[in-house]
Design a protein around this motif. Structure first.
Motif, PDB file in Angstrom:
ATOM      1  N   ASN A 245       0.847  -1.195   0.000  1.00 33.53           N
ATOM      2  CA  ASN A 245       0.000   0.000   0.000  1.00 33.53           C
ATOM      3  C   ASN A 245       0.882   1.243   0.000  1.00 33.53           C
ATOM      4  O   ASN A 245       0.825   2.084   0.885  1.00 33.53           O
TER       5      ASN A 245
ATOM      6  N   ASN B  23       2.565   4.047  -2.923  1.00 34.97           N
ATOM      7  CA  ASN B  23       2.485   4.461  -4.319  1.00 34.97           C
ATOM      8  C   ASN B  23       3.600   5.432  -4.669  1.00 34.97           C
ATOM      9  O   ASN B  23       4.185   6.067  -3.799  1.00 34.97           O
TER      10      ASN B  23
ATOM     11  N   ALA C 212      -1.487   8.652  -7.808  1.00 36.29           N
ATOM     12  CA  ALA C 212      -0.933   7.920  -6.674  1.00 36.29           C
ATOM     13  C   ALA C 212      -1.796   8.128  -5.425  1.00 36.29           C
ATOM     14  O   ALA C 212      -2.111   7.184  -4.702  1.00 36.29           O
ATOM     15  N   LEU C 213      -2.212   9.378  -5.192  1.00 40.50           N
ATOM     16  CA  LEU C 213      -2.906   9.692  -3.937  1.00 40.50           C
ATOM     17  C   LEU C 213      -4.320   9.129  -3.873  1.00 40.50           C
ATOM     18  O   LEU C 213      -4.845   8.900  -2.793  1.00 40.50           O
ATOM     19  N   VAL C 214      -4.948   8.905  -5.033  1.00 33.57           N
ATOM     20  CA  VAL C 214      -6.323   8.406  -5.043  1.00 33.57           C
ATOM     21  C   VAL C 214      -6.407   7.038  -4.361  1.00 33.57           C
ATOM     22  O   VAL C 214      -7.438   6.644  -3.850  1.00 33.57           O
ATOM     23  N   ASN C 215      -5.273   6.327  -4.310  1.00 35.73           N
ATOM     24  CA  ASN C 215      -5.253   5.007  -3.674  1.00 35.73           C
ATOM     25  C   ASN C 215      -5.095   5.088  -2.159  1.00 35.73           C
ATOM     26  O   ASN C 215      -5.040   4.064  -1.495  1.00 35.73           O
ATOM     27  N   ARG C 216      -4.988   6.311  -1.622  1.00 32.35           N
ATOM     28  CA  ARG C 216      -4.772   6.490  -0.187  1.00 32.35           C
ATOM     29  C   ARG C 216      -3.606   5.652   0.303  1.00 32.35           C
ATOM     30  O   ARG C 216      -3.752   4.830   1.220  1.00 32.35           O
TER      31      ARG C 216
ATOM     32  N   ARG D  94      -0.240   4.485   2.250  1.00 33.11           N
ATOM     33  CA  ARG D  94       0.270   4.824   3.577  1.00 33.11           C
ATOM     34  C   ARG D  94       1.603   5.540   3.463  1.00 33.11           C
ATOM     35  O   ARG D  94       1.992   6.278   4.345  1.00 33.11           O
TER      36      ARG D  94
END
Lengths: 316, 271, 330
Positions: free
Chosen positions: C76, C78, C147-151, C153
């Protein structure tokens, strides 16, 4: 937006696909092996295997009485290549291949030069397709077209008759070696068709080489007082040479191995390809056919080695 | 080459280049003319008259249809095999650096670099040695072997353009190897494969030299034509078939060109 | 909590030790920079975190979970790639939604999330375009949204601003910093630009030859470089040889002295050196003067208001003793 579980390592996907995918990542070599195995098996076993088996047979000989193959190592089959009738075939083919290559270079050069230096936009496309379409169009149809052209009652005779130049054709056909009773059964005919069929392979490599020549080199030569002939001799030709050599690999190799063109348009004297065909077919002499096949392989091997030293492969 | 746009070519060069292109195209145009001739027994020029009747005659010839059908089936299956083998090979060679990549490139190119007669006779003697009878599949075996290189050349050029970071980006975003292939690699190499497949089809459809050694008594369209060339029996039908063959092979070439024209390497450079 | 932990991690390529026994702990919510010249091992470290490389030796944890042997698609974590690596055959919206698509998120939901992510990077309504139609700066924002849309960690950024021009770079630095603060995600970025690292990061690891030379806050790294390499690479320091330092009364050590800590003329409580001006150049906000002091070359950054001494003139330079930073060894 928080649709993904708040863990840092996700669980492996279930099933075989998930496990395989992980395996491919951990051991990229396995994936490489899986990708290479089918093509290598195909080309390595079917193609190389047959080729090597054929070449090995050239070291066997044929029993003159029974006509069966004698499976003992011998160089006698190769010695047969040197007897005058066979050696003539090799010599004839090589001379033809050299002539075809030289003539192809002369005809191809202006086309390639124009396409590389003057053709722009729409004309560039026209030149490209104008070379690609004949190059890819049917081999047999191209030969057939020349059969129509060179036939006694065909278009060439008609055209020369209109121009009152038939005497010229007759004079040419009366010449020894290159002549014959008609163009379609003479070396001249064979030569023309060879050029027609293989010359397109010469154009693209020359064009590629010329496109890398900066235009200002030609201006520089003119500026320094070189006339067009000198510019060609000392600037253009040396720079295009790798392309010519790259193209000649095709014209030379394809002419060396062809057996259909001289069979359909030409005299009854054999070329290497025809000799291979005749030896393995009607004569049933596989060892001699194999030995004949080695000749173009060796010639091409030498040729490629020399071409590589000239840097021709960059122009392919 | 700034000045090139302003200066036009010398007249001599224009004539030489134009004559060269005419030399390449006129014989093919002639084929179109002869398909309409009324003359049956010779290659007489100019044709004494023009007719459409030979198209009907050819249409009703079962041997032509049979040969055409065999050629299309052989080309289709060989293309399919070449697509799989050529793509795998290109993927392996362009994705990873490993010992022997040069050797593999050479191995793929060899079947068209060596004269066709050598490939043909090698396969034939292998078939007879292994006691494999001639069949549809012996023809396919030969054709697929030399079609691999066409697919390979097209695919290798495109694989180089699909940069490694696209694949890494896909995996980084959560796609496994199979998803990455399905959603990223395949769409990016698709047109190159289609172009390669079309060229492979054209190559197989037209092949005669290897086929004479692997076909036995079967007749593909080129074999049918070869027999007509050696022993002309039905010239008008041959004229029509020749024209059809020209058209059928032009289509994939044009198609492959339009699929790859934006690329850095246009398809078909290395037949 | 520790977001990323490296324990004695090495990555060798043949005989080359790209990463050599690195220990590293990045805290949750931290903006962490890995700084170094090309080939120093910083990018390989980033690729080890993403999962594109596997360690030759050592142990990697991401939020307490073992990461070695885990492929990138199961982490998790990105990445924003240096060349952005946008998929050329997909629209901007499809690019951003890709991560959710391959994880099986429904179409309506993932497109909505992608729209929101695009709005977050100030590109609302750009979804239907293709990557080829965007400018470099816009592509960078798309890569960030994707990348950030996947949240994730941890968000990894590989030279994120390297391809942008100066103005855009300064603007993006501020935006990235603000974004990181509001999202609270751990950011790890790789850069060879010391100014970028100093201005954005909470902590910096300076890499050279596959090893971490120094790990600390920007102020620590800048003011108290641990090694000559750090002093030289971060900012431009005057490197003073042991003889010279001893003469000034600091003992026999190598030492570094920042050009901006040096003033023209002497003053109370300051150390001074004299020398001849060898070069002077006008830099806009300041003047840079180079002085030859008994064979040691010293550069000083003088405020623009101070008159520039002429070349060949003898001058006195001075600095506060605490600005001279001695270090041991090389």
């Amino acid at each position: 937006m928080s649709t993904v579980a708040d863990t840092s390592i996700l669980a492996r996907r279930g099933g075989l696909a998930g496990r395989l995918s992980d395996l491919f990542w951990r051991k990229p070599g396995i994936l490489l092996l899986l990708m290479l195995t089918p093509p290598l098996l195909w080309l390595g076993i079917i193609y190389l295997g047959s080729l090597i088996a054929l070449l090995l047979q050239s070291f066997f000989s044929i029993d003159d009485f029974s006509g069966l193959i004698n499976y003992e190592f011998t160089l006698s089959t190769y010695r047969q290549l040197l007897i005058p009738s066979n050696f003539d075939i090799i010599l004839r083919t090589v001379v033809m291949a050299v002539m075809v290559t030289l003539a192809s270079a002369v005809i191809a050069f202006p086309i390639a030069y124009y396409a590389a230096r003057y053709a722009r936009g729409k004309w560039k496309v026209i030149f490209y397709l104008g070379v690609m379409l004949p190059l890819w169009s049917s081999y047999l149809v191209k030969i057939y077209a020349w059969k129509l052209i060179l036939a006694k009652e065909g278009i060439l005779t008609w055209f020369l008759a209109k121009l009152h130049l038939l005497w010229l054709l007759d004079a040419w056909l009366a010449l020894p070696v290159v002549g014959g009773s008609s163009l379609s059964i003479s070396y001249t005919g064979t030569f023309i068709v060879f050029i027609y069929v293989w010359m397109p392979f010469m154009i693209l490599p020359i064009q590629a080489a010329l496109e890398r020549v900066p235009g200002n080199l030609i201006e520089a030569s003119a500026d320094l007082g070189g006339n067009p002939a000198q510019t060609f001799r000392f600037v253009l030709f040396p720079l295009a040479l790798p392309g010519i050599i790259a193209g000649s690999i095709f014209t030379f190799s394809l002419t060396l191995g062809d057996y259909i063109i001289p069979q359909i348009i030409g005299s009854s004297r054999l070329f290497i390809g025809q000799a291979v065909y005749a030896q393995q077919g009607t004569a049933g002499n596989i060892p001699l056919a194999a030995a004949f096949s080695v000749v173009p392989i060796v010639i091409m091997g030498l040729y490629l080695w020399m071409a590589k030293r000239q840097g021709a492969f960059d122009a392919l | 080459m700034r000045s090139d746009r302003n200066t036009s070519a010398p007249l001599g060069l224009k004539i030489a280049a134009g004559a060269g292109l005419a030399f390449l195209h006129l014989p093919i145009l002639l084929i179109f003319l002869y398909a309409f001739t009324t003359e049956e027994k010779s290659y007489q020029f100019p044709p004494p008259g023009l007719t459409l009747k030979w198209f009907a005659v050819t249409w009703n010839r079962p041997d032509v249809w049979e040969a055409l059908g065999l050629s299309v089936r052989v080309a289709a299956i060989s293309t399919a095999i070449a697509l799989v083998l050529g793509t795998l090979c290109a993927a392996a060679v362009s994705r990873t650096k490993f010992f022997g990549r040069e050797t593999i490139s050479l191995l793929v190119i060899l079947p068209i670099a060596l004269p066709g007669i050598i490939t043909g006779i090698a396969l034939r003697s292998a078939f007879s040695f292994a006691e494999i009878p001639f069949s549809f599949w012996t023809i396919v075996l030969g054709h697929a072997t030399f079609c691999v290189v066409v697919v390979y050349n097209n695919a290798v050029a495109r694989f180089r353009r699909v940069s490694g970071s696209l694949i890494e980006a896909s995996m980084d975003l959560g796609a496994d190897s199979f998803q990455t292939f399905r959603y990223i690699i395949l769409p990016n190499i698709g047109t190159a494969l289609l172009a390669g497949g079309m060229l492979a089809f054209a190559l197989s459809f037209d092949e005669v030299i290897v086929t004479t050694f692997t076909a036995g008594q079967q007749s593909t369209l080129p074999i049918w034509m070869l027999e007509e060339l050696v022993r002309p029996r039905q010239r008008p039908v041959t004229n029509v078939v020749a024209m059809v063959v020209v058209i059928v092979t032009f289509l994939p070439i044009l198609g492959a060109y339009y699929l790859t024209r934006d690329g850095d390497q246009v398809a078909g450079g290395g037949k | 909590m520790t977001a990323v932990l490296f324990q004695q991690v090495s990555r060798h390529f043949g005989a080359v030790r790209a990463v050599d026994s690195v220990d590293l702990a990045i805290a949750e919510g931290e903006f962490f920079a890995m700084l170094g010249p090309s080939g120093s091992g910083k990018t390989t470290c980033l690729r080890l975190m993403a999962g594109f490389e596997q360690p030759t030796a050592g142990h990697i944890e991401i939020f307490g979970e073992t990461a070695e042997g885990v492929p990138p698609y199961r982490r998790n974590v990105n990445t924003v790639f240096q060349d952005y690596a946008l998929f050329p055959h997909l629209s901007i919206l499809e690019n951003v939604a890709y991560g959710l698509m391959v994880k099986g998120v429904g179409k309506a939901e993932r497109l909505k999330a992608a729209e929101e992510a695009l709005a977050m990077v100030k590109l609302p309504g750009y979804g239907t375009r293709r990557p080829g139609q965007l400018s470099g700066g816009q592509r960078q924002r798309v890569a960030l949204a994707r990348a950030l849309v996947n949240r994730p960690r941890v968000l990894l950024l590989d030279e994120p601003l390297g391809a942008l021009d100066l103005k855009l770079r300064e603007q993006m630095q501020e935006e990235l910093k603000a974004l990181q603060k509001s999202l609270g995600i751990t950011f790890v970025f790789v850069t060879h630009d010391q100014g970028e690292a100093l201005s954005m990061a909470d902590r910096i690891a300076v890499f050279n030859d596959g090893k971490i030379q120094q790990l600390g806050t920007p102020e620590e790294v800048y003011k108290r470089p641990a090694t000559r390499f750090v002093a030289d690479f971060v900012g431009s320091s005057n490197m003073l040889p042991p003889d010279f330092v001893e003469m000034l009364g600091f003992g026999r050590h190598h030492a570094s002295l920042r050009p901006e800590a040096i003033a023209l003329g002497d003053g109370p409580g300051r150390k001074h050196v004299s020398g001849r001006v060898t070069a002077a150049s006008f830099l806009g906000a300041a003047n840079r003067v180079t002085v030859d002091a008994n064979g040691t070359r010293i550069a000083a950054m003088l405020p623009a208001a101070v008159a520039v001494p002429a070349q060949g003139e003898m001058v006195t330079l001075s600095f506060l003793p605490e600005d001279l930073h001695t270090m041991d060894g090389a």
